[in-house]
Motif scaffolding. Structure first.
Motif, PDB file in Angstrom:
ATOM      1  N   ALA A   1       0.834  -1.202   0.000  1.00 32.95           N
ATOM      2  CA  ALA A   1       0.000   0.000   0.000  1.00 32.95           C
ATOM      3  C   ALA A   1       0.874   1.260   0.000  1.00 32.95           C
ATOM      4  CB  ALA A   1      -0.925   0.001   1.214  1.00 32.95           C
ATOM      5  N   TYR A   2       1.921   1.233   0.812  1.00 33.87           N
ATOM      6  CA  TYR A   2       2.831   2.381   0.879  1.00 33.87           C
ATOM      7  C   TYR A   2       3.436   2.670  -0.498  1.00 33.87           C
ATOM      8  CZ  TYR A   2       6.661   5.415   2.263  1.00 33.87           C
ATOM      9  OH  TYR A   2       7.523   6.481   2.364  1.00 33.87           O
ATOM     10  N   GLU A   3       3.881   1.627  -1.183  1.00 34.51           N
ATOM     11  CA  GLU A   3       4.481   1.807  -2.517  1.00 34.51           C
ATOM     12  C   GLU A   3       3.453   2.336  -3.518  1.00 34.51           C
ATOM     13  OE1 GLU A   3       7.693   1.824  -3.325  1.00 34.51           O
ATOM     14  OE2 GLU A   3       8.051   1.465  -1.189  1.00 34.51           O
ATOM     15  N   LEU A   4       2.219   1.841  -3.444  1.00 35.98           N
ATOM     16  CA  LEU A   4       1.156   2.352  -4.319  1.00 35.98           C
ATOM     17  C   LEU A   4       0.956   3.845  -4.094  1.00 35.98           C
ATOM     18  CD1 LEU A   4      -1.369   2.067  -6.200  1.00 35.98           C
ATOM     19  CD2 LEU A   4      -2.668   1.635  -4.095  1.00 35.98           C
ATOM     20  N   HIS A   5       0.816   4.238  -2.832  1.00 35.66           N
ATOM     21  CA  HIS A   5       0.551   5.639  -2.523  1.00 35.66           C
ATOM     22  C   HIS A   5       1.767   6.525  -2.792  1.00 35.66           C
ATOM     23  CE1 HIS A   5      -2.742   3.856   0.156  1.00 35.66           C
ATOM     24  NE2 HIS A   5      -3.264   4.232  -1.002  1.00 35.66           N
ATOM     25  N   LYS A   6       2.944   5.981  -2.603  1.00 33.47           N
ATOM     26  CA  LYS A   6       4.163   6.727  -2.945  1.00 33.47           C
ATOM     27  C   LYS A   6       4.183   6.996  -4.443  1.00 33.47           C
ATOM     28  CE  LYS A   6       9.183   6.404  -2.490  1.00 33.47           C
ATOM     29  NZ  LYS A   6      10.281   5.534  -2.051  1.00 33.47           N
ATOM     30  N   GLY A   7       3.835   5.983  -5.249  1.00 30.91           N
ATOM     31  CA  GLY A   7       3.781   6.141  -6.694  1.00 30.91           C
ATOM     32  C   GLY A   7       2.703   7.117  -7.142  1.00 30.91           C
ATOM     33  N   MET A   8       1.626   7.212  -6.376  1.00 31.61           N
ATOM     34  CA  MET A   8       0.557   8.161  -6.682  1.00 31.61           C
ATOM     35  C   MET A   8       0.885   9.564  -6.182  1.00 31.61           C
ATOM     36  SD  MET A   8      -2.843   5.876  -5.775  1.00 31.61           S
ATOM     37  CE  MET A   8      -4.011   7.151  -6.299  1.00 31.61           C
ATOM     38  N   ASN A   9       1.974   9.689  -5.430  1.00 29.10           N
ATOM     39  CA  ASN A   9       2.412  10.971  -4.882  1.00 29.10           C
ATOM     40  C   ASN A   9       1.337  11.611  -4.000  1.00 29.10           C
ATOM     41  OD1 ASN A   9       4.468  12.876  -4.548  1.00 29.10           O
ATOM     42  ND2 ASN A   9       3.612  14.195  -6.124  1.00 29.10           N
TER      43      ASN A   9
END
Length: 121
Positions: free
Chosen positions: A84-92
């Motif tokens: 989830a963290y990586e998804l949201h990091k990618g979504m900025n």
């Protein structure tokens, strides 16, 4: 007499942008919609609980909402916190991290904060 939670409401400036964000960031899907001449209500659910997020779009609104100090938020748990963290990091969309507590917050298109918490905490 017993009361039960029904939903929370966020007013949004751009309904389509908000719907896309909540779908992509949190997997929320539309469960119900109410169209009126001046506004639209869209209820989103996670498919697991009965809780709903109501998005209210006032059709003539053009100014962003004043969220004050934004001292309120909704919280979501997730099984795979790192994914989830990586998804949201990618979504900025990560707006605050508290590594000591093992949580972080994302911000939606209108600036509402959403807390992400590991499910096994």
């Amino acid at each position: 007499m017993k009361f039960k939670f029904a939903h929370n409401n966020f007013n949004v400036l751009n309904l389509q942008k908000s719907l896309a964000f909540y779908r992509d960031a949190l997997g929320l899907v539309e469960t119900r919609r109410k169209e009126k001449p001046d506004f639209t209500l869209v209820f989103l659910g996670d498919g697991q609980t009965g809780h709903r997020l109501e998005l209210t779009w006032l059709k003539d609104r053009t100014e962003p909402y004043n969220l004050g100090d934004n001292e309120f938020h909704l919280a979501f748990t997730v099984e795979d916190f790192d994914q989830a963290y990586e998804l949201h990091k990618g979504m900025n969309c990560i707006c605050y991290e508290n590594k000591d507590m093992g949580i972080y917050f994302i911000s939606d298109p209108d600036g509402y904060w959403l807390e992400i918490v590991p499910a096994n905490r």
